[in-house]
Design a protein around this motif. Structure first.
Motif, mmCIF file in Angstrom:
data_model
loop_
_atom_site.group_PDB
_atom_site.id
_atom_site.type_symbol
_atom_site.label_atom_id
_atom_site.label_comp_id
_atom_site.label_asym_id
_atom_site.label_seq_id
_atom_site.Cartn_x
_atom_site.Cartn_y
_atom_site.Cartn_z
ATOM 1 N N ASP A 176 -26.874 8.717 7.013
ATOM 2 C CA ASP A 176 -27.105 8.220 8.369
ATOM 3 C C ASP A 176 -26.310 8.986 9.427
ATOM 4 O O ASP A 176 -26.303 8.633 10.600
ATOM 5 N N GLY A 177 -25.616 10.059 8.970
ATOM 6 C CA GLY A 177 -24.836 10.884 9.886
ATOM 7 C C GLY A 177 -23.398 10.447 10.059
ATOM 8 O O GLY A 177 -22.603 11.135 10.715
ATOM 9 N N HIS A 178 -23.069 9.310 9.491
ATOM 10 C CA HIS A 178 -21.693 8.808 9.602
ATOM 11 C C HIS A 178 -20.754 9.700 8.790
ATOM 12 O O HIS A 178 -21.070 10.093 7.661
ATOM 13 N N VAL A 179 -19.566 10.028 9.364
ATOM 14 C CA VAL A 179 -18.600 10.904 8.702
ATOM 15 C C VAL A 179 -17.494 10.062 8.063
ATOM 16 O O VAL A 179 -16.871 9.231 8.735
ATOM 17 N N ILE A 180 -17.285 10.254 6.774
ATOM 18 C CA ILE A 180 -16.198 9.596 6.047
ATOM 19 C C ILE A 180 -15.025 10.565 5.970
ATOM 20 O O ILE A 180 -15.148 11.671 5.420
ATOM 21 N N GLN A 181 -13.901 10.176 6.529
ATOM 22 C CA GLN A 181 -12.718 11.039 6.539
ATOM 23 C C GLN A 181 -11.883 10.822 5.271
ATOM 24 O O GLN A 181 -11.967 9.773 4.634
ATOM 25 N N PRO A 182 -11.065 11.828 4.899
ATOM 26 C CA PRO A 182 -10.135 11.626 3.781
ATOM 27 C C PRO A 182 -9.241 10.416 4.050
ATOM 28 O O PRO A 182 -8.778 10.214 5.172
ATOM 29 N N THR A 183 -9.006 9.626 3.027
ATOM 30 C CA THR A 183 -8.203 8.417 3.208
ATOM 31 C C THR A 183 -7.489 8.049 1.915
ATOM 32 O O THR A 183 -7.918 8.423 0.820
ATOM 33 N N GLY A 184 -6.382 7.333 2.046
ATOM 34 C CA GLY A 184 -5.681 6.783 0.889
ATOM 35 C C GLY A 184 -4.782 7.748 0.151
ATOM 36 O O GLY A 184 -4.024 7.329 -0.735
ATOM 37 N N LEU A 185 -4.821 9.037 0.498
ATOM 38 C CA LEU A 185 -4.065 10.030 -0.269
ATOM 39 C C LEU A 185 -2.559 9.868 -0.070
ATOM 40 O O LEU A 185 -1.778 10.008 -1.017
ATOM 41 N N GLU A 186 -2.146 9.576 1.157
ATOM 42 C CA GLU A 186 -0.712 9.378 1.399
ATOM 43 C C GLU A 186 -0.210 8.121 0.692
ATOM 44 O O GLU A 186 0.909 8.104 0.157
ATOM 45 N N ASN A 187 -1.035 7.080 0.644
ATOM 46 C CA ASN A 187 -0.662 5.879 -0.096
ATOM 47 C C ASN A 187 -0.474 6.190 -1.576
ATOM 48 O O ASN A 187 0.461 5.693 -2.219
ATOM 49 N N LEU A 188 -1.361 7.020 -2.114
ATOM 50 C CA LEU A 188 -1.273 7.405 -3.520
ATOM 51 C C LEU A 188 0.006 8.195 -3.791
ATOM 52 O O LEU A 188 0.704 7.956 -4.788
ATOM 53 N N VAL A 189 0.326 9.116 -2.891
ATOM 54 C CA VAL A 189 1.546 9.923 -3.036
ATOM 55 C C VAL A 189 2.787 9.031 -2.943
ATOM 56 O O VAL A 189 3.710 9.137 -3.762
#
Length: 363
Positions: A176-189
């Motif tokens: 639908d054109g919606h952009v999903i940004q990177p997320t959760g990586l800092e929480n994982l680190v």
């Protein structure tokens, strides 16, 4: 210069040894996005350019030169022979855990589950139960778009996991054109840093590229410890005894900060950094140490006073050098990868920051 070269070599080797190594086991079904996750979190495009060595039929050990990290990439969770694979993994984990060298142990595990699957397989449950007997386990939900309580469901099923983190490793454009940004990586680190042994935290801070905060925390700790050592050296009431003794402490500090930031550490770089600052921008600060040493020539109370002042000055000088260097690397890495920054660029910024500290000290 020969003495400086030897000091640099010795402190460099010590810094690398003290930084240690960290080993992370990453498990998940084919297509869950393990390689993308590994490359998103760690330095050096790890999963693609690292050297993979088979250690069992379904597990590879991935390493890369100059990065203090080994990834144990476990496959075969979707195979009918999983029971055999599970025993194979457990045998490997036990073998490594029995080694007297803690650097050989596996220090944490990530079990990756694709959010789009909306289910936790029996293989993932059994693997979590087994691994949790030997190390901290973190559930990592990958390719996240819409939670719909799936994270809570995974937490309820993987009860032995320390926590469950939703992640999206790369930007994605939906239909639908919606952009999903990177997320959760800092929480994982951050969570991984909390659960791994303290002896592996510097290595993990250096290997990961997501959280500058983790690198800064470890670097500030290095400065504080070095300042305490410098103060103890400076307090010795023998004229000029600390002038030589402070150099290895400060060189070691700079080497350790370089290591924890994940830079490729070279003797030539460190020698140039030290010599250019000690003979140039550090002159005013170094002068304070000389004045304090002169007071040690006076016997009795004068000697004690000289030692006390020199201890304070030694700690101040060491802290100034360390914090200026941390500020330099933090500033330069905001827009560049750490290993894309040149020696001259680092030295120029370092001298500039030392100059500011010198002016404050004089005023």
């Amino acid at each position: 210069m020969n003495n400086l070269t030897e000091i640099v070599k010795e402190q460099l080797e010590k810094a690398i040894k003290d930084r240690g190594e960290v080993n992370i086991l990453v498990a998940g079904k084919t297509g869950v996005g393990k390689s993308t996750l590994i490359n998103a979190v760690f330095q050096g495009n790890y999963a693609e350019t690292g050297q993979g060595k088979p250690v069992t039929q379904n597990t590879r050990k991935i390493t890369k030169e100059d990065i203090p990290l080994s990834i144990y990439d476990t496959r075969g969770l979707e195979l009918k022979e999983f029971k055999n694979n599970l025993k194979e993994i457990e045998d490997l984990v036990k073998e490594l855990k029995s080694d007297k060298d803690p650097k050989k142990h596996i220090h944490a595990a990530w079990i990756c589950i694709d959010e789009n699957s909306r289910r936790v397989e029996d293989a993932e449950i059994e693997l979590c139960e087994m691994l949790s007997n030997h190390m901290p386990v973190i559930g990592v939900i990958t390719k996240c778009i819409s939670d719909n309580d799936f994270r809570a469901e995974v937490q309820n099923i993987l009860v032995q996991s320390k926590n469950v983190v939703r992640t999206n490793s790369i930007s994605r454009i939906l239909d639908d054109g919606h952009v999903i940004q990177p997320t959760g990586l800092e929480n994982l680190v951050d969570l991984t840093m909390e659960v791994i042994p303290e002896g592996q935290q510097k290595a993990f801070a250096a290997a990961q590229k997501i959280s500058v905060k983790q690198k800064l925390n470890k670097a500030h700790g290095i400065v504080a410890a070095s300042a305490a050592s410098a103060a103890a050296t400076g307090a010795v009431p023998i004229p000029f005894s600390d002038a030589v003794a402070l150099v290895p402490i400060q060189v070691g500090m700079l080497a350790s900060i370089t290591a924890v930031f994940g830079m490729e550490i070279k003797k030539s770089f460190l020698a140039t950094l030290v010599s250019s600052t000690l003979t140039g921008a550090g002159a005013t600060l170094a002068g304070k140490t000389i004045v304090a040493n002169l007071l040690k020539f006076f016997p009795g109370a004068g000697s004690v006073a000289g030692g006390a002042i020199s201890a304070s000055t030694a700690a101040f000088l060491t802290t100034a050098f360390g914090e200026a260097y941390i500020g330099t690397l933090n500033h330069l890495t905001k827009n560049k990868n750490i290993n894309e920054i040149g020696t001259e660029e680092i030295i120029k910024e370092f001298k500039s920051r030392l100059k500011i500290r010198e002016q404050k000290a004089v005023n």
